[in-house]
Design an enzyme around this catalytic site. Structure first.
Site, PDB file in Angstrom:
ATOM      1  N   ASN A 142      10.356 -23.327  15.272  1.00 38.10           N
ATOM      2  CA  ASN A 142      10.524 -23.798  13.907  1.00 38.10           C
ATOM      3  C   ASN A 142       9.208 -24.374  13.405  1.00 38.10           C
ATOM      4  OD1 ASN A 142      10.997 -25.763  11.762  1.00 38.10           O
ATOM      5  ND2 ASN A 142      13.181 -25.403  12.101  1.00 38.10           N
ATOM      6  N   ARG A 188      -2.706 -31.940   2.137  1.00 36.42           N
ATOM      7  CA  ARG A 188      -3.999 -31.657   1.482  1.00 36.42           C
ATOM      8  C   ARG A 188      -3.876 -30.320   0.755  1.00 36.42           C
ATOM      9  NH1 ARG A 188      -8.485 -34.485   3.838  1.00 36.42           N
ATOM     10  NH2 ARG A 188      -7.685 -36.628   3.968  1.00 36.42           N
ATOM     11  N   HIS A 236      13.121 -23.790   7.756  1.00 36.32           N
ATOM     12  CA  HIS A 236      14.204 -24.452   7.021  1.00 36.32           C
ATOM     13  C   HIS A 236      13.636 -24.863   5.652  1.00 36.32           C
ATOM     14  CE1 HIS A 236      17.929 -27.234   7.297  1.00 36.32           C
ATOM     15  NE2 HIS A 236      17.654 -26.957   6.043  1.00 36.32           N
ATOM     16  N   ARG A 270      13.709 -26.416   2.676  1.00 40.34           N
ATOM     17  CA  ARG A 270      14.563 -27.368   1.976  1.00 40.34           C
ATOM     18  C   ARG A 270      14.282 -27.330   0.462  1.00 40.34           C
ATOM     19  NH1 ARG A 270      17.358 -30.680   5.314  1.00 40.34           N
ATOM     20  NH2 ARG A 270      16.768 -30.686   7.532  1.00 40.34           N
ATOM     21  N   GLU A 294      16.998 -21.077   7.969  1.00 41.75           N
ATOM     22  CA  GLU A 294      18.056 -22.083   7.953  1.00 41.75           C
ATOM     23  C   GLU A 294      18.155 -22.707   6.572  1.00 41.75           C
ATOM     24  OE1 GLU A 294      16.818 -24.887  10.946  1.00 41.75           O
ATOM     25  OE2 GLU A 294      17.844 -23.737  12.491  1.00 41.75           O
ATOM     26  N   THR A 340      16.953 -35.554   7.688  1.00 41.15           N
ATOM     27  CA  THR A 340      16.917 -34.375   8.539  1.00 41.15           C
ATOM     28  C   THR A 340      18.348 -33.925   8.776  1.00 41.15           C
ATOM     29  OG1 THR A 340      16.059 -33.353  10.581  1.00 41.15           O
ATOM     30  CG2 THR A 340      16.948 -35.587  10.774  1.00 41.15           C
ATOM     31  N   HIS A 386      17.909 -28.893  17.650  1.00 40.26           N
ATOM     32  CA  HIS A 386      17.636 -30.239  17.087  1.00 40.26           C
ATOM     33  C   HIS A 386      17.294 -31.240  18.192  1.00 40.26           C
ATOM     34  CE1 HIS A 386      17.380 -32.518  13.316  1.00 40.26           C
ATOM     35  NE2 HIS A 386      17.362 -33.520  14.174  1.00 40.26           N
ATOM     36  N   GLY A 390      11.353 -27.254  16.933  1.00 39.89           N
ATOM     37  CA  GLY A 390      10.249 -27.463  16.007  1.00 39.89           C
ATOM     38  C   GLY A 390       9.530 -28.783  16.195  1.00 39.89           C
TER      39      GLY A 390
END
Ligand SMILES: CC(=O)[C@@H](O)[C@H](O)COP(=O)(O)O
Ligand SMILES: NCC(=O)COP(=O)(O)O
Length: 256
Positions: free
Chosen positions: A12, A23, A48, A50, A80, A110, A201, A224
């Site tokens: 991940n 940056r 993922h 988001r 995801e 999270t 996770h 990840g």
């Protein structure tokens, strides 16, 4: 005894994107990280994206689709997200090998829980059906509750991804074996109804081998946060090799 599967390692890249976003320099490169991880032996890439774009951005999803699509050997793309937010747009556009449905709120710190049945079944089913019609495997992010697995299968999921934070939090404490037994039971219940089992996770080099040693037939782990932490110290390639060794080091011991 069943021959253990070779658990796929899906990296991940959320946290590479998180650093990049601090940056306007396009470093660290998410696509370079993906290439280095795949070259070192990862079986797939997970993102993922988001809705608040705190880390993975739409452009990353597109570029990584291209990296995976042009890779000389089959590697999987796992996207995801919450299918009631932005995930389905990515599924329709890029048709990843797998879509992992996660019931996160838009501003959630999270991921911290799985789907609930029967409450979520009716609204999930059409979106699962659409993914499968597009040739996209569906994995449902689930807490390790054996009684929920039949409903996950009934709604059309191909796999479940067991949410492993409770196991990781208990690792190294007197609660470790109790937590591990929950995941063994949940995995067996999932497999008994024909679901494949993924996990993810807070998995790490510290807790990974015991998990895949005892939890039967885990098809894929997606890692990840701990992976990127390790890669900061040892580099992407060596970190991938270390995680691959941890997965392959599972003792062929008696499963719980
Ligand atoms: C679903 C899950 O447990 C993770 O894959 C998730 O991607 C973590 O998201 P953050 O990287 O935003 O914490
Ligand atoms: N589905 C789990 C994932 O992709 C990565 O979770 P984490 O290792 O960042 O906690």
């Amino acid at each position: 005894m069943t021959t253990p599967v070779k658990t796929a390692l899906s990296i991940n890249l959320n946290k590479v994107a998180l650093v990049r976003n601090t940056r306007h320099l396009e470093i660290p490169s998410v696509t370079r990280a993906a290439r280095l991880c795949l070259e070192a032996g990862a079986q797939g890439i997970t993102v993922h994206p988001r809705p608040d774009e705190r880390h993975i951005r739409p452009g990353d999803v597109e570029k990584l689709a291209g990296v995976i699509a042009t890779w000389p050997v089959k590697r999987e793309y796992n996207i995801e997200g919450n299918p009631f937010q932005n995930l389905m747009d990515y599924v329709r556009k890029y048709r990843p090998h797998q879509a992992t449905f996660v019931p996160d709120g838009e501003d959630q710190f999270t991921s911290d829980h799985g789907w609930s049945f029967p409450q979520d079944a009716e609204r999930l089913k059409p979106l699962i059906d659409e993914c499968k019609a597009l040739g996209v495997r569906v994995s449902l992010f689930m807490d390790p509750i054996p009684e929920q697995m039949a409903a996950a299968k009934a709604v059309g999921a191909d796999r479940v991804e067991l949410y492993t934070e409770p196991y990781a939090a208990a690792f190294g404490t007197p609660e470790q074996s109790t937590q591990l037994a929950r995941y063994v039971a949940a995995a067996k219940a999932a497999q008994a109804v024909g679901l494949g089992v993924n996990a993810g996770h807070d998995l790490s080099l510290r807790n990974l081998t015991p998990f895949v040693t005892h939890v039967p037939q885990v098809l894929e782990v997606s890692i990840g946060h701990a992976f990127v932490t390790d890669a900061l110290e040892m580099g992407y390639a060596e970190a991938v090799r270390a995680y691959r060794r941890s997965l392959d080091a599972r003792a062929d011991g008696v499963l719980l």
